[in-house]
Design an enzyme around this catalytic site. Sequence first.
Site, PDB file in Angstrom:
ATOM      1  N   LYS A 195      12.809  42.864  59.878  1.00 33.05           N
ATOM      2  CA  LYS A 195      11.679  42.866  59.284  1.00 33.05           C
ATOM      3  C   LYS A 195      10.378  44.476  59.270  1.00 33.05           C
ATOM      4  CE  LYS A 195       7.685  40.194  60.636  1.00 33.05           C
ATOM      5  NZ  LYS A 195       6.589  40.999  60.150  1.00 33.05           N
TER       6      LYS A 195
ATOM      7  N   HIS B 137      13.280  24.643  61.908  1.00 33.30           N
ATOM      8  CA  HIS B 137      13.246  25.525  60.380  1.00 33.30           C
ATOM      9  C   HIS B 137      12.113  25.425  60.159  1.00 33.30           C
ATOM     10  CE1 HIS B 137      14.431  28.446  57.874  1.00 33.30           C
ATOM     11  NE2 HIS B 137      15.255  29.033  58.031  1.00 33.30           N
TER      12      HIS B 137
END
Length: 883
Positions: A546, A124
């Site tokens: 998104k 991440h």
Amino acid sequence: MGAVIREQGGDELFEKVEGARVAAIHRREGDSAADAELQALVGALSPRDAGEVVRGFATYFAVVNLAERINRIRRGRDHLRAGRAPQEGTLDDTVRRLAAGGLGPPEVRALLENLSFEPVFTAHPTEATRRTLLEKEQAISRLLVARFDPSRTPAEERSALASIREHITVGWQTEATPAQRPTVLDELEHVLFFLTDVVYRVVPPFYEALEDALAAVFGTAGAAIPVPPVLRFASWVGGDMDGNPNVSAETVRAALARHRALVLERYYRETLELSRRLSQSASRVAVDEAVLRRIEEYGSRFPAARDAVPPRHRDMPYRVLLRLMAARLQATSRDEPSGYTSPSVFSGDLQGIVTSLANHGGANAGLFSVRRLLRRLETFGFHLATLDVRQDALVHRAVVGRLLGDSAWTERSATERATRLRQAIAGGEPPARAPDADAERTLAVFRAIGECRARYGAHAIGPYIISMARGVDDVLTVLLLAQWGGLHGADGAVPLDVAPLFETLDDLRDAPDVLRALLEDDIYRAHLDSRGKRQVVMLGYSDSNKDGGIVASRWAVQGAQAALVATCDPTGPAGIDLTIFHGRGGTVSRGGGKLARVVLSAPPGSVRGRLRVTEQGEVISANYGLRAIAIRTLEQAVGAVAVATALPNKPDAQAAQWESLMSEIAAASHAAYRGLVYDDPRFVEYFRLATPIDVIERMPMGSRPPSRRSGSGIEQLRAIPWVFAWTQNRSVLPGWFGLGTALERAVARHGEGTVAEMIAHWPFVKALVDDVEMVLAKADIGIAGRYARLAGPVAPVFFPVIEAEFDRTVALVLRLKGTTTLLDEDPVVQRAIRLRNPYVDPMSLLQVDLLARWRAGGRADDELFGALLATVRGIAQGLQNTG
């Protein structure tokens, strides 16, 4: 923390932190003078002082986050001591629900034989806490748990608090993240910390809890149910090439070598510990002849280890054998011929000890401990965690086009490409051209996969995931590249599961058609037959969100699951065993939220006893950072999978009406979201000025670039920094925008009662609205307005639209749920957010002020940038959300 700040930073720093804290609390209580006071305090800080003030708040949150987890453990222990009904989601609760649903021991046994939960840990870019700080957290957590003991003396209490303060103080004096961008192997060490230091330890207790639950509910018949392995663990770190040029064949090899080294080291240490425990003397108790024969065999094979056993211990057969087994584990680590050839051989040695102990009064004299090691071995093997490999479909296309000598390859239709690929695969064609550097890099990965399968076993390599998969040709491309990379058997079969990843809204909609075409393709069908008719399909939440907002994304994922199940019905003509792999992120915007709720609200048949899901960033730390929490996480996940499989939700009489209504809501939400984010080209400018995206893009936090491809547009930006930026500016826009407008239109058309009833009684929609409600509670549209002012002339174009939609969404959620305040139905989370937000506010206001100063100076001031980095990390700590 106050004492540490005063000691380490002096009275002046303490007063600044305390002044900001008090002013922020008063501001939240509606004191307008406090708002001005806080703004003045923030604006007067130098970059260095700002960084130190932020560090004070960030460290406070690091401690609070840990304390909250410890409090969860305390509440769970109190519940067990009180003797009340099992907590929801525990294995005891799950087995009771199965029994109440009509399952008896035979049905539960059959269910367990096909049950599997496999969390997949991923790197991440916004979460890579130093291992030394993670170890300090572990030490503090142990000290806090030890304080539960009511018999502790005042001196012991003082000692514990002194140790806690020491760890906090050393943490304050340690830089949270290195100045250099972490390498792939740095990220690997971060993930492996949780696997080796936490998960490795909790696997046996998890199985013991399951065995206890079966016995408690079903009595003798339950105790007789053999509990098979239901846990598997996987990782992407070292194998995720998508957009990351730092991942290659070498990182695949290095990651799996590190996995193997660490798990063998754990087995070695545990075997030696068992040798110390099992001190039975041959003069006191008999042992099986098989154990004695093994001692003789290993004594001649490892004479140095045999001779190292002290004479006074040589009449202790278990101790001697375990010392010799430890020597063989060391030989395995060194890849010597005398080492264990497979985990099954090591398992056989342990099983021999288990049998001997069971035969000779050892049920309470070591059997428990040896079985614990066996549980770990069946879970982790010699590979620790399966390594998935992932690459973008466009990379594959470009490489295959060059190797086939077809300069127009990427412009050809998917049908044309698929036809040519079938021809090349069926004919065993070699590449038409010598590989260039990019092609060699790609082929080397398949060679590495073959080598690692041979060395570490079939379980070491997971599915090969194709990002942005669009058609049959993308999957056939992987099979051809595997052949060219030498990854095939004598019969030409490729020993690799290929998993297309459907990420955008369009791709999710088309996923069932793509899979149907794959199942009808003779080449691919032969591949599936060689893989036991197993198919993994990965669904992405991030890019679809998104692309079209949270409502359209969730509805697209839900629809794709249902359609994929129908396409792959194992009882139908296709006869395919489908596993849906959920690519969830840590935030609600990227599919996050309570996993059990997601599983139980999935379409019937989509779980089928198996759940594979990515775990990222702060989610790994929150769910697997402490042993008791990790067990709870595993119990809830496995319990949800078991219940969803055995007792799926029955379709409601209004299901058809609700699905039609949900389609309307998704379409309206999608239109509202696209209208804001994509229809006006000036929104890109607003986004880049009203959020700290320019800071995030420069952060040395991950080995992977923030954009998938070149360009400054939203389409090129990865979902993680997109969500992270909106979280930082406190609007958390991707987690709610569009829902208010959609609900308002649905109410106007169908009536408030109809929409409210759907939210209350359809688990999928309830989970969606609950997740959005949590995001709305964490957001602060007033502070988001401060960020909006940074956007200058474009702010009045967009922020009023955002603010109005936020207010609309809050009002509709409250009306339709019949509550007065956000999270009234979850008072624990409600209180945590209410207490946290005032402590985040000073960091947000500092970030706005520092952004204005930094940008005014052409983004060249390193001291300002360092203070901005501190605010980014601090706000993330406070909100417990990044990307």
